[in-house]
Motif scaffolding. Structure first.
Motif, PDB file in Angstrom:
ATOM      1  N   TYR A  69      -2.506   4.693 -11.484  1.00  0.00           N
ATOM      2  CA  TYR A  69      -2.339   5.996 -12.130  1.00  0.00           C
ATOM      3  C   TYR A  69      -2.814   5.923 -13.580  1.00  0.00           C
ATOM      4  N   ILE A 117       4.391   9.542   3.851  1.00  0.00           N
ATOM      5  CA  ILE A 117       4.164   8.096   3.866  1.00  0.00           C
ATOM      6  C   ILE A 117       4.829   7.484   5.092  1.00  0.00           C
ATOM      7  N   ILE A 145       0.829  -1.207   0.000  1.00  0.00           N
ATOM      8  CA  ILE A 145       0.000   0.000   0.000  1.00  0.00           C
ATOM      9  C   ILE A 145       0.863   1.256   0.000  1.00  0.00           C
ATOM     10  N   GLY A 146       1.866   1.311   0.877  1.00  0.00           N
ATOM     11  CA  GLY A 146       2.723   2.494   0.956  1.00  0.00           C
ATOM     12  C   GLY A 146       3.447   2.776  -0.352  1.00  0.00           C
ATOM     13  N   THR A 147       3.967   1.728  -0.997  1.00  0.00           N
ATOM     14  CA  THR A 147       4.688   1.925  -2.260  1.00  0.00           C
ATOM     15  C   THR A 147       3.734   2.278  -3.386  1.00  0.00           C
ATOM     16  N   ILE A 151       6.357  13.806   0.094  1.00  0.00           N
ATOM     17  CA  ILE A 151       5.498  12.622  -0.029  1.00  0.00           C
ATOM     18  C   ILE A 151       6.118  11.452   0.733  1.00  0.00           C
ATOM     19  N   ILE A 158       1.004   4.020  -3.101  1.00  0.00           N
ATOM     20  CA  ILE A 158       0.719   5.443  -2.911  1.00  0.00           C
ATOM     21  C   ILE A 158       1.896   6.279  -3.400  1.00  0.00           C
ATOM     22  N   TRP A 178       2.475   5.510   7.355  1.00  0.00           N
ATOM     23  CA  TRP A 178       2.577   4.060   7.142  1.00  0.00           C
ATOM     24  C   TRP A 178       3.816   3.444   7.778  1.00  0.00           C
ATOM     25  N   GLY A 181       0.624   0.823  -8.019  1.00  0.00           N
ATOM     26  CA  GLY A 181       0.545   2.281  -8.082  1.00  0.00           C
ATOM     27  C   GLY A 181       0.581   2.800  -9.502  1.00  0.00           C
ATOM     28  N   TYR A 214       8.501   1.330   6.970  1.00  0.00           N
ATOM     29  CA  TYR A 214       8.371   2.002   5.664  1.00  0.00           C
ATOM     30  C   TYR A 214       9.619   1.980   4.802  1.00  0.00           C
ATOM     31  N   LEU A 258       2.109   6.171  -7.341  1.00  0.00           N
ATOM     32  CA  LEU A 258       0.986   6.909  -7.923  1.00  0.00           C
ATOM     33  C   LEU A 258       1.223   8.414  -7.783  1.00  0.00           C
ATOM     34  N   LEU A 259       1.649   8.862  -6.622  1.00  0.00           N
ATOM     35  CA  LEU A 259       1.873  10.293  -6.413  1.00  0.00           C
ATOM     36  C   LEU A 259       3.102  10.812  -7.158  1.00  0.00           C
TER      37      LEU A 259
END
Length: 164
Positions: free
Chosen positions: A142, A82, A46-48, A78, A50, A86, A138, A92, A53-54
């Protein structure tokens, strides 16, 4: 870095245990909270996802990318965000290089449990597999959720568009 802190770590933890292993590599729950490998893997995915994607959103010129050289600064923010949101479940890593190299160095310098977590389970694969899977997710998100709604890039003046 590991060499620089040899004396301090040697005094704080002469047996090179999990007490100081988290200084250089990630552990589930940061050595305090019980988080399984699967929970940590989910966290990394999930963290990666995000993060990627960002990064795509910030650097895509068709998506109103930041002007000047603000892109790297915003990406840094960012990563920090994160980490704050996270970081508790798996430390992380969100990038295999942020964990594997330090973990290998820890193993070479006396942390023989470097490949395991504080519960004795094989853990080194989590910060490698999680970010690889999360990065793909991610990027796909996107592409599906954002790229299709962006304007089409116009060809440069004087150039003929190439057929696709």
């Amino acid at each position: 870095m590991r060499w620089n802190y040899t004396e301090v770590l040697g005094h704080a933890d002469p047996g090179h245990t999990f007490k100081t292993q988290f200084v250089f590599s990630t552990l589930p729950g940061n050595g305090v909270l019980p988080v399984s490998e699967w929970g940590a893997l989910r966290d990394q995915i999930i963290g990666t996802a995000i993060l990627v994607l960002l990064i795509f959103a910030v650097t895509d010129l068709l998506n109103s990318a930041p002007k000047a050289n603000l892109g790297p600064f915003i990406i840094g923010l960012i990563v920090v965000a994160i980490g704050m949101a996270w970081g508790a479940d798996a430390g992380y890593a969100i990038n295999p290089a942020r964990d594997f190299g330090p973990r290998l160095a820890s193993y070479i310098t006396g942390y023989h449990s470097a490949w395991r977590d504080q519960f004795g389970n094989i853990y080194f694969w989590v910060p490698i597999v999680g970010p690889l899977v999360g990065g793909l997710i991610g990027a796909a998100l996107y592409k599906v959720l954002i790229t299709r709604y962006l304007p089409v890039a116009e060809p440069e003046v004087g150039r003929t568009p190439t057929p696709e």
